[in-house]
Design a protein around this motif. Structure first.
Motif, short mmCIF file in Angstrom:
data_model
loop_
_atom_site.label_atom_id
_atom_site.label_comp_id
_atom_site.label_asym_id
_atom_site.label_seq_id
_atom_site.Cartn_x
_atom_site.Cartn_y
_atom_site.Cartn_z
N VAL A 9 20.42 32.36 45.00
CA VAL A 9 21.44 32.76 44.03
C VAL A 9 21.09 32.19 42.66
O VAL A 9 20.55 31.09 42.56
CB VAL A 9 22.85 32.29 44.44
CG1 VAL A 9 23.30 32.99 45.70
CG2 VAL A 9 22.90 30.78 44.63
N SER A 10 21.36 32.93 41.62
CA SER A 10 21.15 32.45 40.26
C SER A 10 22.45 31.84 39.76
O SER A 10 23.22 32.47 39.01
CB SER A 10 20.70 33.61 39.36
OG SER A 10 19.49 34.15 39.80
N ALA A 11 22.71 30.62 40.20
CA ALA A 11 23.97 29.96 39.85
C ALA A 11 23.79 28.46 39.99
O ALA A 11 22.92 27.99 40.72
CB ALA A 11 25.10 30.44 40.76
N ASP A 12 24.62 27.71 39.27
CA ASP A 12 24.66 26.27 39.43
C ASP A 12 25.38 25.94 40.73
O ASP A 12 26.49 26.45 40.98
CB ASP A 12 25.38 25.61 38.25
CG ASP A 12 24.61 25.75 36.95
OD1 ASP A 12 23.36 25.81 37.01
OD2 ASP A 12 25.25 25.81 35.88
N LEU A 13 24.77 25.10 41.54
CA LEU A 13 25.36 24.75 42.82
C LEU A 13 26.13 23.44 42.70
O LEU A 13 25.56 22.40 42.38
CB LEU A 13 24.27 24.61 43.89
CG LEU A 13 23.37 25.84 44.10
CD1 LEU A 13 22.36 25.57 45.20
CD2 LEU A 13 24.19 27.07 44.42
N SER A 14 27.43 23.50 42.94
CA SER A 14 28.25 22.29 42.91
C SER A 14 29.31 22.40 43.99
O SER A 14 29.81 23.50 44.29
CB SER A 14 28.90 22.09 41.54
OG SER A 14 29.68 23.21 41.18
N VAL A 15 29.64 21.26 44.58
CA VAL A 15 30.60 21.24 45.69
C VAL A 15 31.94 21.82 45.25
O VAL A 15 32.47 21.48 44.19
CB VAL A 15 30.78 19.80 46.21
CG1 VAL A 15 31.87 19.76 47.29
CG2 VAL A 15 29.47 19.27 46.78
N GLY A 16 32.46 22.73 46.06
CA GLY A 16 33.75 23.35 45.78
C GLY A 16 33.66 24.65 45.01
O GLY A 16 34.65 25.39 44.92
N ASP A 45 19.11 27.55 44.66
CA ASP A 45 19.11 28.06 43.29
C ASP A 45 17.73 28.37 42.74
O ASP A 45 17.59 28.82 41.60
CB ASP A 45 19.83 27.08 42.36
CG ASP A 45 19.14 25.72 42.29
OD1 ASP A 45 18.07 25.53 42.92
OD2 ASP A 45 19.68 24.82 41.60
N GLY A 46 16.68 28.14 43.52
CA GLY A 46 15.33 28.43 43.06
C GLY A 46 14.74 27.34 42.21
O GLY A 46 13.56 27.39 41.85
N ALA A 47 15.55 26.32 41.87
CA ALA A 47 15.08 25.22 41.03
C ALA A 47 15.04 23.90 41.80
O ALA A 47 14.93 22.83 41.21
CB ALA A 47 15.98 25.08 39.81
N GLY A 48 15.18 23.98 43.13
CA GLY A 48 15.03 22.78 43.95
C GLY A 48 16.29 22.28 44.62
O GLY A 48 16.25 21.28 45.33
N HIS A 49 17.43 22.98 44.44
CA HIS A 49 18.68 22.53 45.05
C HIS A 49 19.10 23.50 46.15
O HIS A 49 18.95 24.71 46.02
CB HIS A 49 19.78 22.43 44.00
CG HIS A 49 19.42 21.56 42.83
ND1 HIS A 49 19.02 22.07 41.62
CD2 HIS A 49 19.35 20.20 42.72
CE1 HIS A 49 18.74 21.07 40.80
NE2 HIS A 49 18.93 19.94 41.44
#
Length: 242
Positions: A9-16, A45-49
């Motif tokens: 996914v092209s998104a910032d991954l954060s809990v919640g 996210d394709g950037a390591g997360h």
């Protein structure tokens, strides 16, 4: 990580956070796998997360996952290989990119070479580049990598060669068999694969002048999409994590 489909996914991954899945992934999750609310899945996210998530909405028009935990992803090789791959026709280029990603490549640049018979321009080139980047992302979903290697815009071989600063630079061509037997492992490698008709004498001469060393892959002639698989396997076995 919890079992379940793995989705880029092209998104910032954060809990919640609630993440709306992209159209292709949403269709696969809701219609092909028939997963409903509460089903686990993994996002990266394709950037390591990488994130553990659960479906909170699984409708025909929208599929939403809620992130429960985030961590650093794995699957990256300690050896950074930049693949310069002469552009080939049809599915051959897709295959080369897919397998290179599975084998831990760090970056890929499609190349125009003298004997290459594929020439892309303008909108067609942009469309093809987006397709190749999607192939790389899909390969990451399958193989467990959390970093999607960049597929750079196509360029001429001469342009690509001027940008090279990798510690070890190899071009597939009959040469000395001991080129991979050096004692010290490089941290970066540039790997050049020619087109179906092979590199021209001029292209090879330019590569050798840019400090590339010829690498032989045995007595049999390999197809342009098979060569990177064999070469990357050898490099990862010798210097990487295979």
């Amino acid at each position: 990580m919890t079992a379940g489909p793995r989705i880029h996914v092209s998104a910032d991954l954060s809990v919640g956070a609630d993440i709306v899945l992209p159209e292709g992934a949403a269709r696969h999750v809701a219609r092909v796998l028939r997963l409903g609310e509460g089903a686990p899945l993994r996002l990266f996210d394709g950037a390591g997360h990488e994130a553990r998530a659960v479906l909170v909405e699984a409708g025909r028009k929208r599929v939403v996952a809620r992130i429960e935990a985030v961590q650093e992803g794995g699957g990256e090789s300690p050896l950074a290989v930049h693949l310069g791959q002469a552009i080939s026709k049809g599915d051959r280029m897709d295959y080369a990119i897919q397998k290179a990603v599975e084998l831990g490549v760090a970056a890929i640049t499609p190349l125009y070479t003298e004997h290459g018979d594929v020439r892309l321009r303008g909108e067609r080139e942009a469309k093809k580049l987006a397709h190749w980047q999607a192939v790389a992302a899909s390969a990451c979903e399958q193989c467990g990598r959390a970093v999607v290697p960049a597929v750079h815009p196509p360029m001429t071989l001469a342009e690509w060669l001027t940008e090279r600063n990798e510690a070890l630079r190899l071009v597939l061509h009959p040469g000395t068999r001991g080129v991979l037997e050096q004692a010290t492992a490089p941290d970066s490698v540039a790997l050049l694969i020619g087109p179906e008709g092979g590199l021209s004498a001029k292209d090879l001469e330019t590569a050798l002048a840019a400090d590339f060393m010829p690498l032989s892959l045995g007595p049999r002639i390999l197809r342009t999409e098979t060569a990177p698989v064999v070469a990357l396997s050898l490099l990862q076995y010798r210097f990487g994590d295979l």
